[in-house]
Design a protein around this motif. Structure first.
Motif, PDB file in Angstrom:
ATOM      1  N   GLU A  15       0.921  -1.101   0.066  1.00 15.26           N
ATOM      2  CA  GLU A  15      -0.024   0.002  -0.035  1.00 15.26           C
ATOM      3  C   GLU A  15       0.916   1.207   0.000  1.00 15.26           C
ATOM      4  OE1 GLU A  15      -1.956  -3.547   1.108  1.00 15.26           O
ATOM      5  OE2 GLU A  15      -0.345  -2.626   1.953  1.00 15.26           O
ATOM      6  N   ALA A  16       1.992   1.219   0.703  1.00 13.75           N
ATOM      7  CA  ALA A  16       2.898   2.274   0.774  1.00 13.75           C
ATOM      8  C   ALA A  16       3.339   2.563  -0.435  1.00 13.75           C
ATOM      9  CB  ALA A  16       3.778   2.132   1.900  1.00 13.75           C
ATOM     10  N   VAL A  17       4.036   1.386  -1.258  1.00 12.72           N
ATOM     11  CA  VAL A  17       4.695   1.343  -2.714  1.00 12.72           C
ATOM     12  C   VAL A  17       3.509   2.196  -3.467  1.00 12.72           C
ATOM     13  CG1 VAL A  17       5.728   0.186  -4.327  1.00 12.72           C
ATOM     14  CG2 VAL A  17       6.223  -0.187  -1.863  1.00 12.72           C
ATOM     15  N   TRP A  18       2.406   1.503  -3.496  1.00 14.92           N
ATOM     16  CA  TRP A  18       1.504   1.971  -4.487  1.00 14.92           C
ATOM     17  C   TRP A  18       1.144   3.440  -4.348  1.00 14.92           C
ATOM     18  CZ3 TRP A  18      -0.365   0.064  -8.977  1.00 14.92           C
ATOM     19  CH2 TRP A  18      -1.664   0.526  -9.438  1.00 14.92           C
ATOM     20  N   ALA A  19       0.991   3.886  -3.039  1.00 13.49           N
ATOM     21  CA  ALA A  19       0.680   5.295  -2.954  1.00 13.49           C
ATOM     22  C   ALA A  19       1.663   6.316  -3.676  1.00 13.49           C
ATOM     23  CB  ALA A  19       0.606   5.594  -1.264  1.00 13.49           C
ATOM     24  N   VAL A  20       2.809   5.908  -3.654  1.00 14.07           N
ATOM     25  CA  VAL A  20       3.666   6.738  -4.379  1.00 14.07           C
ATOM     26  C   VAL A  20       3.629   6.545  -5.759  1.00 14.07           C
ATOM     27  CG1 VAL A  20       6.339   7.200  -4.491  1.00 14.07           C
ATOM     28  CG2 VAL A  20       5.423   6.761  -2.128  1.00 14.07           C
ATOM     29  N   LEU A  21       3.896   5.376  -6.218  1.00 14.34           N
ATOM     30  CA  LEU A  21       3.745   4.614  -7.553  1.00 14.34           C
ATOM     31  C   LEU A  21       2.521   5.285  -8.208  1.00 14.34           C
ATOM     32  CD1 LEU A  21       5.524   3.208  -9.597  1.00 14.34           C
ATOM     33  CD2 LEU A  21       4.310   1.242  -8.918  1.00 14.34           C
ATOM     34  N   PRO A  71      -5.440  -1.285  -9.034  1.00 11.89           N
ATOM     35  CA  PRO A  71      -4.760  -0.878  -7.761  1.00 11.89           C
ATOM     36  C   PRO A  71      -5.244  -1.918  -6.878  1.00 11.89           C
ATOM     37  CG  PRO A  71      -6.750   0.768  -8.461  1.00 11.89           C
ATOM     38  CD  PRO A  71      -6.662  -0.140  -9.467  1.00 11.89           C
ATOM     39  N   PRO A  72      -4.485  -2.204  -5.778  1.00 11.31           N
ATOM     40  CA  PRO A  72      -3.166  -1.304  -5.485  1.00 11.31           C
ATOM     41  C   PRO A  72      -1.985  -2.163  -6.148  1.00 11.31           C
ATOM     42  CG  PRO A  72      -3.980  -2.583  -3.553  1.00 11.31           C
ATOM     43  CD  PRO A  72      -4.798  -2.959  -4.529  1.00 11.31           C
ATOM     44  N   ARG A  73      -2.185  -2.978  -6.996  1.00  7.16           N
ATOM     45  CA  ARG A  73      -1.122  -3.880  -7.666  1.00  7.16           C
ATOM     46  C   ARG A  73      -0.456  -3.621  -8.954  1.00  7.16           C
ATOM     47  NH1 ARG A  73      -0.857  -4.555  -2.861  1.00  7.16           N
ATOM     48  NH2 ARG A  73      -2.014  -6.239  -1.748  1.00  7.16           N
ATOM     49  N   HIS A  74      -1.063  -3.003 -10.072  1.00 10.46           N
ATOM     50  CA  HIS A  74      -0.557  -3.347 -11.065  1.00 10.46           C
ATOM     51  C   HIS A  74      -0.996  -1.770 -12.073  1.00 10.46           C
ATOM     52  CE1 HIS A  74      -0.502  -4.631 -15.510  1.00 10.46           C
ATOM     53  NE2 HIS A  74       0.604  -4.741 -15.122  1.00 10.46           N
ATOM     54  N   PHE A  75      -0.363  -1.227 -12.830  1.00 10.94           N
ATOM     55  CA  PHE A  75      -0.634  -0.446 -13.741  1.00 10.94           C
ATOM     56  C   PHE A  75       0.354  -0.655 -14.996  1.00 10.94           C
ATOM     57  CE2 PHE A  75       1.703   2.948 -11.836  1.00 10.94           C
ATOM     58  CZ  PHE A  75       2.379   3.788 -13.140  1.00 10.94           C
ATOM     59  N   GLU A  80       2.677   5.095 -28.444  1.00 11.86           N
ATOM     60  CA  GLU A  80       2.697   4.929 -29.742  1.00 11.86           C
ATOM     61  C   GLU A  80       3.377   5.844 -30.505  1.00 11.86           C
ATOM     62  OE1 GLU A  80      -1.327   3.499 -30.922  1.00 11.86           O
ATOM     63  OE2 GLU A  80      -0.881   1.517 -30.382  1.00 11.86           O
ATOM     64  N   ALA A  81       4.105   5.415 -31.466  1.00 16.39           N
ATOM     65  CA  ALA A  81       5.031   6.308 -32.352  1.00 16.39           C
ATOM     66  C   ALA A  81       4.749   5.566 -33.754  1.00 16.39           C
ATOM     67  CB  ALA A  81       6.314   6.611 -32.050  1.00 16.39           C
ATOM     68  N   PRO A  82       5.030   6.146 -34.995  1.00 18.58           N
ATOM     69  CA  PRO A  82       5.120   5.392 -36.187  1.00 18.58           C
ATOM     70  C   PRO A  82       6.190   4.402 -36.178  1.00 18.58           C
ATOM     71  CG  PRO A  82       5.176   7.767 -36.715  1.00 18.58           C
ATOM     72  CD  PRO A  82       5.398   7.539 -35.270  1.00 18.58           C
ATOM     73  N   GLY A  83       5.608   3.014 -36.171  1.00 16.43           N
ATOM     74  CA  GLY A  83       6.429   1.762 -36.254  1.00 16.43           C
ATOM     75  C   GLY A  83       6.873   1.414 -34.939  1.00 16.43           C
ATOM     76  N   LEU A  84       6.331   1.806 -33.860  1.00 20.77           N
ATOM     77  CA  LEU A  84       6.954   1.591 -32.495  1.00 20.77           C
ATOM     78  C   LEU A  84       5.785   1.727 -31.571  1.00 20.77           C
ATOM     79  CD1 LEU A  84       9.220   0.645 -30.826  1.00 20.77           C
ATOM     80  CD2 LEU A  84       9.509   3.002 -30.422  1.00 20.77           C
ATOM     81  N   THR A  85       5.530   0.767 -30.638  1.00 25.23           N
ATOM     82  CA  THR A  85       4.594   0.633 -29.732  1.00 25.23           C
ATOM     83  C   THR A  85       5.347   0.309 -28.419  1.00 25.23           C
ATOM     84  OG1 THR A  85       2.552   0.160 -30.863  1.00 25.23           O
ATOM     85  CG2 THR A  85       2.587  -0.177 -28.405  1.00 25.23           C
ATOM     86  N   THR A  86       5.355   1.234 -27.530  1.00 27.28           N
ATOM     87  CA  THR A  86       6.097   0.717 -26.074  1.00 27.28           C
ATOM     88  C   THR A  86       5.019   0.838 -25.091  1.00 27.28           C
ATOM     89  OG1 THR A  86       7.917   2.250 -26.987  1.00 27.28           O
ATOM     90  CG2 THR A  86       7.940   1.799 -24.482  1.00 27.28           C
ATOM     91  N   GLN A  87       5.261  -0.455 -24.385  1.00 31.40           N
ATOM     92  CA  GLN A  87       4.287  -0.621 -23.045  1.00 31.40           C
ATOM     93  C   GLN A  87       5.314  -0.653 -21.910  1.00 31.40           C
ATOM     94  OE1 GLN A  87       2.477  -4.450 -22.146  1.00 31.40           O
ATOM     95  NE2 GLN A  87       0.938  -3.111 -21.734  1.00 31.40           N
ATOM     96  N   ALA A  88       4.921   0.128 -20.924  1.00 36.32           N
ATOM     97  CA  ALA A  88       5.561   0.335 -19.600  1.00 36.32           C
ATOM     98  C   ALA A  88       4.603  -0.524 -18.453  1.00 36.32           C
ATOM     99  CB  ALA A  88       6.150   1.351 -19.293  1.00 36.32           C
ATOM    100  N   GLU A  89       5.250  -1.512 -17.665  1.00 37.05           N
ATOM    101  CA  GLU A  89       4.294  -2.170 -16.673  1.00 37.05           C
ATOM    102  C   GLU A  89       4.820  -1.678 -15.488  1.00 37.05           C
ATOM    103  OE1 GLU A  89       2.375  -5.919 -17.605  1.00 37.05           O
ATOM    104  OE2 GLU A  89       3.667  -6.171 -18.889  1.00 37.05           O
ATOM    105  N   HIS A  90       4.202  -1.554 -14.416  1.00 35.89           N
ATOM    106  CA  HIS A  90       4.494  -1.531 -12.815  1.00 35.89           C
ATOM    107  C   HIS A  90       3.741  -2.374 -11.913  1.00 35.89           C
ATOM    108  CE1 HIS A  90       4.595   2.111 -15.391  1.00 35.89           C
ATOM    109  NE2 HIS A  90       5.569   2.575 -14.696  1.00 35.89           N
ATOM    110  N   LEU A  91       4.407  -3.271 -11.407  1.00 35.26           N
ATOM    111  CA  LEU A  91       3.651  -4.524 -10.826  1.00 35.26           C
ATOM    112  C   LEU A  91       4.201  -4.284  -9.265  1.00 35.26           C
ATOM    113  CD1 LEU A  91       2.107  -6.993 -10.594  1.00 35.26           C
ATOM    114  CD2 LEU A  91       4.221  -7.821 -11.248  1.00 35.26           C
ATOM    115  N   VAL A  92       3.198  -4.386  -8.270  1.00 35.75           N
ATOM    116  CA  VAL A  92       3.767  -4.175  -6.835  1.00 35.75           C
ATOM    117  C   VAL A  92       2.938  -5.802  -6.406  1.00 35.75           C
ATOM    118  CG1 VAL A  92       3.408  -3.247  -4.677  1.00 35.75           C
ATOM    119  CG2 VAL A  92       3.497  -1.968  -6.817  1.00 35.75           C
TER     120      VAL A  92
END
Length: 143
Positions: A15-21, A71-75, A80-92
């Motif tokens: 919960e403390a980590v999620w509050a910041v993240l 919440p409170p575990r993952h987002f 997206e840019a031409p020719g590129l999709t970037t996904q960033a994951e955050h898991l607690v």
């Protein structure tokens, strides 16, 4: 498909980590990998569909779309840019001793993923590592 992830155990409750993240607009307060984060469309706190403008040193301005919000575990968000999709994951994840396991991951797909991913591979890894270290410092500083 270029990807990178890093994991650390943090001496704080999930919960403390999620509050910041999850307070995404304040990420630049605790990580030097971001200079500006602004919710430009959608609710705050974010939810699926929220659009966020992120500025990072030596990278082009990017609009990220929140595509997973559990919440409170993952987002996760995607950009997206031409020719590129970037996904960033955050898991607690909770650990049995009350601490948290945090995993940050980035994956790039699309026709230009290999080329562009290799061009910025070191910077991407440094930024993800910097984000995790900053998160840990901020959370443990809060107590």
């Amino acid at each position: 498909m270029p990807s990178y992830s890093t994991t650390a155990a943090i001496d704080a409750s999930p919960e403390a980590v999620w509050a910041v993240l999850s307070d995404v607009e304040h990420m630049p307060d605790w990580t030097s990998s971001m200079t500006s984060v602004e919710i430009i469309d959608g609710p705050n706190p974010p939810d699926v569909g929220t659009q966020v403008r992120i500025e990072q040193p030596k990278l082009p301005l990017a609009i990220w779309l929140m595509d997973e919000w559990d919440p409170p575990r993952h987002f996760a968000w995607i950009s997206e840019a031409p020719g590129l999709t970037t996904q960033a994951e955050h898991l607690v994840e909770p650990l049995p001793d009350g601490r948290s396991r945090v995993t940050l991951a980035i994956t790039q797909t699309g026709g230009l993923a290999w080329l562009l991913g290799n061009l910025v591979r070191r910077r991407t890894r440094r930024y993800v590592d910097t984000e995790l270290a900053g998160l840990e410092a901020k959370v443990t500083q809060r107590g």
